[in-house]
Design an enzyme around this catalytic site. Sequence first.
Site, mmCIF file in Angstrom:
data_model
loop_
_atom_site.group_PDB
_atom_site.id
_atom_site.type_symbol
_atom_site.label_atom_id
_atom_site.label_comp_id
_atom_site.label_asym_id
_atom_site.label_seq_id
_atom_site.Cartn_x
_atom_site.Cartn_y
_atom_site.Cartn_z
ATOM 1 N N THR A 151 41.380 45.728 46.875
ATOM 2 C CA THR A 151 40.630 45.378 48.075
ATOM 3 C C THR A 151 41.521 45.588 49.281
ATOM 4 O O THR A 151 42.621 45.024 49.351
ATOM 5 C CB THR A 151 40.160 43.913 48.037
ATOM 6 O OG1 THR A 151 39.456 43.656 46.816
ATOM 7 C CG2 THR A 151 39.255 43.609 49.220
ATOM 8 N N HIS A 183 47.381 39.731 33.368
ATOM 9 C CA HIS A 183 48.754 39.577 32.887
ATOM 10 C C HIS A 183 48.914 40.080 31.447
ATOM 11 O O HIS A 183 50.031 40.376 31.006
ATOM 12 C CB HIS A 183 49.161 38.109 32.979
ATOM 13 C CG HIS A 183 50.631 37.899 33.209
ATOM 14 N ND1 HIS A 183 51.575 38.883 32.997
ATOM 15 C CD2 HIS A 183 51.322 36.805 33.641
ATOM 16 C CE1 HIS A 183 52.781 38.402 33.275
ATOM 17 N NE2 HIS A 183 52.651 37.149 33.666
#
Length: 218
Positions: free
Chosen positions: A169, A190
């Site tokens: 973004t 992760h």
Amino acid sequence: MSFELVDLENWARRPYFEHYLNAVPCEYSMTVSMDITRLRKVLQERKLKLYPVELYLLALVVNRYPQFRTSLSADGKPGIWLDMHPSYTIFHPETETFSSIWTHWQPSFTRFYQDCLTDMETYRHASGFTPKPDEPANCFPVSAIPWVSFTGFNLNLHTEGRWLLPIFTSGRFEETDGKWKLPLSVQVHHAVCDGFHLSRFITDLQELMDHPEQWIDS
């Protein structure tokens, strides 16, 4: 498109993948201020638009590293896409809505840029969330919020921790102390991407922005 399953028995990342996917599901985001001073100057000289260039550069780095091309198969097995294409938002001011469209990735900047402009123009007045048909599964999402600059941005995904691909973004670029800065948020999982990998991504992206002569005539 090509999706190659990971060999779990010989995958060095397996314990980290299983920990952050199942034991402690963990997504995280990093917001950085990209220096686009040199890039902006070159784009102005060549009368090129920033958004398609940004999409090209993000896809270029995404396609360098498997950490940003790792996803789950329909039956939940990890695999790596051979390549990825950007799926991105375009705004419709007349209705204050947006559409998500996609452009086929190719390493030639000139060809990708022209294809991207064509897609944007074709669907500029389109209605609906995904007006361009046949979006492939090997797409990664990009959004732009060009009305405001920001120093932090986070998405709250409700996917049971099963969305592994990166999400980008960007915001409004602004001048600060003679430098033009573009806020960019990157959200990753992760299970497949550590701070090292994300830091390398940002470093590569900045290097490309600092040296457009390396790719702009390709």
